[in-house]
Design a protein around this motif. Sequence first.
Motif, PDB file in Angstrom:
ATOM      1  N   TYR A 204      -7.966  -2.631  13.008  1.00 14.98           N
ATOM      2  CA  TYR A 204      -6.687  -2.418  12.750  1.00 14.98           C
ATOM      3  C   TYR A 204      -6.118  -2.934  11.404  1.00 14.98           C
ATOM      4  CZ  TYR A 204      -1.601  -2.123  13.024  1.00 14.98           C
ATOM      5  OH  TYR A 204      -0.239  -2.056  12.991  1.00 14.98           O
ATOM      6  N   PHE A 205      -6.380  -4.350  11.465  1.00 11.34           N
ATOM      7  CA  PHE A 205      -5.736  -4.975  10.100  1.00 11.34           C
ATOM      8  C   PHE A 205      -6.268  -4.162   9.012  1.00 11.34           C
ATOM      9  CE2 PHE A 205      -5.859  -8.455   7.252  1.00 11.34           C
ATOM     10  CZ  PHE A 205      -4.510  -8.683   6.922  1.00 11.34           C
ATOM     11  N   VAL A 206      -7.749  -4.078   8.888  1.00  9.72           N
ATOM     12  CA  VAL A 206      -8.273  -3.824   7.468  1.00  9.72           C
ATOM     13  C   VAL A 206      -8.333  -2.266   7.249  1.00  9.72           C
ATOM     14  CG1 VAL A 206     -10.423  -3.447   6.534  1.00  9.72           C
ATOM     15  CG2 VAL A 206      -9.988  -5.411   7.578  1.00  9.72           C
ATOM     16  N   ARG A 207      -8.290  -1.524   8.396  1.00 14.61           N
ATOM     17  CA  ARG A 207      -8.384  -0.168   8.130  1.00 14.61           C
ATOM     18  C   ARG A 207      -6.903   0.625   8.188  1.00 14.61           C
ATOM     19  NH1 ARG A 207     -13.401   2.189  11.357  1.00 14.61           N
ATOM     20  NH2 ARG A 207     -14.963   1.137  10.212  1.00 14.61           N
ATOM     21  N   ILE A 208      -5.793   0.011   8.965  1.00 10.39           N
ATOM     22  CA  ILE A 208      -4.535   0.561   8.947  1.00 10.39           C
ATOM     23  C   ILE A 208      -3.387   0.064   8.437  1.00 10.39           C
ATOM     24  CG2 ILE A 208      -3.047   1.628  10.777  1.00 10.39           C
ATOM     25  CD1 ILE A 208      -5.299   2.041  12.708  1.00 10.39           C
ATOM     26  N   LEU A 209      -3.463  -1.351   8.762  1.00 10.29           N
ATOM     27  CA  LEU A 209      -2.265  -2.376   8.218  1.00 10.29           C
ATOM     28  C   LEU A 209      -2.527  -2.731   6.808  1.00 10.29           C
ATOM     29  CD1 LEU A 209       0.442  -3.745   9.013  1.00 10.29           C
ATOM     30  CD2 LEU A 209      -1.068  -5.910   9.554  1.00 10.29           C
ATOM     31  N   LEU A 210      -3.609  -2.964   6.538  1.00 10.90           N
ATOM     32  CA  LEU A 210      -3.532  -3.413   5.034  1.00 10.90           C
ATOM     33  C   LEU A 210      -3.523  -2.462   3.902  1.00 10.90           C
ATOM     34  CD1 LEU A 210      -4.117  -6.038   3.680  1.00 10.90           C
ATOM     35  CD2 LEU A 210      -6.577  -5.620   3.777  1.00 10.90           C
ATOM     36  N   PRO A 211      -3.868  -1.307   4.020  1.00  9.10           N
ATOM     37  CA  PRO A 211      -3.601  -0.048   3.236  1.00  9.10           C
ATOM     38  C   PRO A 211      -2.107   0.321   3.196  1.00  9.10           C
ATOM     39  CG  PRO A 211      -5.560   0.594   4.701  1.00  9.10           C
ATOM     40  CD  PRO A 211      -5.172  -0.665   5.107  1.00  9.10           C
ATOM     41  N   GLN A 212      -1.273   0.021   4.323  1.00  3.27           N
ATOM     42  CA  GLN A 212      -0.135   0.381   4.264  1.00  3.27           C
ATOM     43  C   GLN A 212       0.901  -0.533   3.738  1.00  3.27           C
ATOM     44  OE1 GLN A 212       1.365   1.435   8.146  1.00  3.27           O
ATOM     45  NE2 GLN A 212       0.033   3.094   8.344  1.00  3.27           N
ATOM     46  N   ILE A 213       0.614  -2.120   3.612  1.00  4.89           N
ATOM     47  CA  ILE A 213       1.225  -2.917   3.044  1.00  4.89           C
ATOM     48  C   ILE A 213       0.515  -3.389   1.572  1.00  4.89           C
ATOM     49  CG2 ILE A 213       2.025  -3.866   5.382  1.00  4.89           C
ATOM     50  CD1 ILE A 213      -0.155  -6.137   4.922  1.00  4.89           C
ATOM     51  N   ALA A 214      -0.224  -2.826   0.965  1.00  5.67           N
ATOM     52  CA  ALA A 214      -1.110  -3.091  -0.296  1.00  5.67           C
ATOM     53  C   ALA A 214      -0.049  -3.290  -1.292  1.00  5.67           C
ATOM     54  CB  ALA A 214      -1.958  -1.940  -0.523  1.00  5.67           C
ATOM     55  N   PRO A 215       1.351  -2.554  -1.502  1.00  2.44           N
ATOM     56  CA  PRO A 215       2.078  -2.848  -2.502  1.00  2.44           C
ATOM     57  C   PRO A 215       2.744  -4.209  -2.260  1.00  2.44           C
ATOM     58  CG  PRO A 215       2.623  -0.778  -1.750  1.00  2.44           C
ATOM     59  CD  PRO A 215       1.430  -1.418  -0.787  1.00  2.44           C
ATOM     60  N   GLY A 216       3.127  -4.543  -0.948  1.00  2.00           N
ATOM     61  CA  GLY A 216       3.687  -5.922  -0.560  1.00  2.00           C
ATOM     62  C   GLY A 216       2.520  -7.132  -0.923  1.00  2.00           C
ATOM     63  N   VAL A 217       1.205  -7.081  -0.465  1.00  2.00           N
ATOM     64  CA  VAL A 217       0.221  -7.766  -0.795  1.00  2.00           C
ATOM     65  C   VAL A 217       0.004  -7.822  -2.516  1.00  2.00           C
ATOM     66  CG1 VAL A 217      -2.161  -8.336  -0.697  1.00  2.00           C
ATOM     67  CG2 VAL A 217      -0.989  -7.221   1.238  1.00  2.00           C
ATOM     68  N   ALA A 218       0.192  -6.850  -3.059  1.00  2.82           N
ATOM     69  CA  ALA A 218       0.159  -6.943  -4.664  1.00  2.82           C
ATOM     70  C   ALA A 218       1.268  -7.867  -5.055  1.00  2.82           C
ATOM     71  CB  ALA A 218       0.252  -5.631  -5.152  1.00  2.82           C
ATOM     72  N   VAL A 219       2.488  -7.650  -4.771  1.00  2.00           N
ATOM     73  CA  VAL A 219       3.595  -8.258  -5.198  1.00  2.00           C
ATOM     74  C   VAL A 219       3.585 -10.035  -4.753  1.00  2.00           C
ATOM     75  CG1 VAL A 219       6.314  -8.510  -4.858  1.00  2.00           C
ATOM     76  CG2 VAL A 219       5.185  -6.500  -5.264  1.00  2.00           C
ATOM     77  N   ALA A 220       3.182 -10.080  -3.291  1.00  6.10           N
ATOM     78  CA  ALA A 220       3.223 -11.492  -2.880  1.00  6.10           C
ATOM     79  C   ALA A 220       2.028 -12.256  -3.876  1.00  6.10           C
ATOM     80  CB  ALA A 220       2.840 -11.505  -1.355  1.00  6.10           C
ATOM     81  N   GLY A 221       1.136 -11.609  -4.055  1.00  8.92           N
ATOM     82  CA  GLY A 221       0.005 -12.020  -4.753  1.00  8.92           C
ATOM     83  C   GLY A 221       0.459 -12.486  -6.208  1.00  8.92           C
ATOM     84  N   PHE A 222       1.153 -11.589  -6.748  1.00 12.50           N
ATOM     85  CA  PHE A 222       1.730 -11.647  -8.160  1.00 12.50           C
ATOM     86  C   PHE A 222       2.816 -12.941  -8.145  1.00 12.50           C
ATOM     87  CE2 PHE A 222       5.554 -10.997 -10.941  1.00 12.50           C
ATOM     88  CZ  PHE A 222       4.700 -11.090 -12.377  1.00 12.50           C
ATOM     89  N   PHE A 223       3.587 -12.992  -7.383  1.00 11.27           N
ATOM     90  CA  PHE A 223       4.645 -14.075  -7.384  1.00 11.27           C
ATOM     91  C   PHE A 223       3.895 -15.409  -6.964  1.00 11.27           C
ATOM     92  CE2 PHE A 223       7.997 -11.064  -6.817  1.00 11.27           C
ATOM     93  CZ  PHE A 223       8.947 -11.693  -7.981  1.00 11.27           C
TER      94      PHE A 223
END
Length: 140
Positions: A62-81
């Motif tokens: 669930y985490f890899v196939r469903i949740l992570l693709p939906q929060i990818a922009p958030g992960v990108a922003v968190a990684g950036f900061f």
Amino acid sequence: LLIPFVEIFSRLNMIDTYLAVALAHCFFNVPLAIWILEGFISSIPKEMDDIARVDGYGFPAYFVRILLPQIAPGVAVAGFFCFMFSWIEYLLSNALTVIDVKPIGALLATAGVLGMIPGVILILFMKKHLARGFSMGRVV
């Protein structure tokens, strides 16, 4: 924030230790990442969890196939900061470690220029996700 960190770690006899640098680094980045990602994760409907469970997904799938693709922009922003705030580590490690000679002049200028290069590259590769993530994130 530098003076309180030096004072606290000095009283705990942690000056000139790797643990002090690691803790100071985590004090900046972990709350920031949690704050950014919380808004993205809480925007996903609870029904998605239930539907995935009915479809037979365990938590890792669930985490890899469903949740992570939906929060990818958030992960990108968190990684950036987190990446950008990681540059504070140089200042803190310089203040929390004791060495005989601290070459600051030319080395600091070189580090400043070289320190911008990874940030610019990161922005160029992630600009689509960053723009979407900045617009979706909430500011309190």
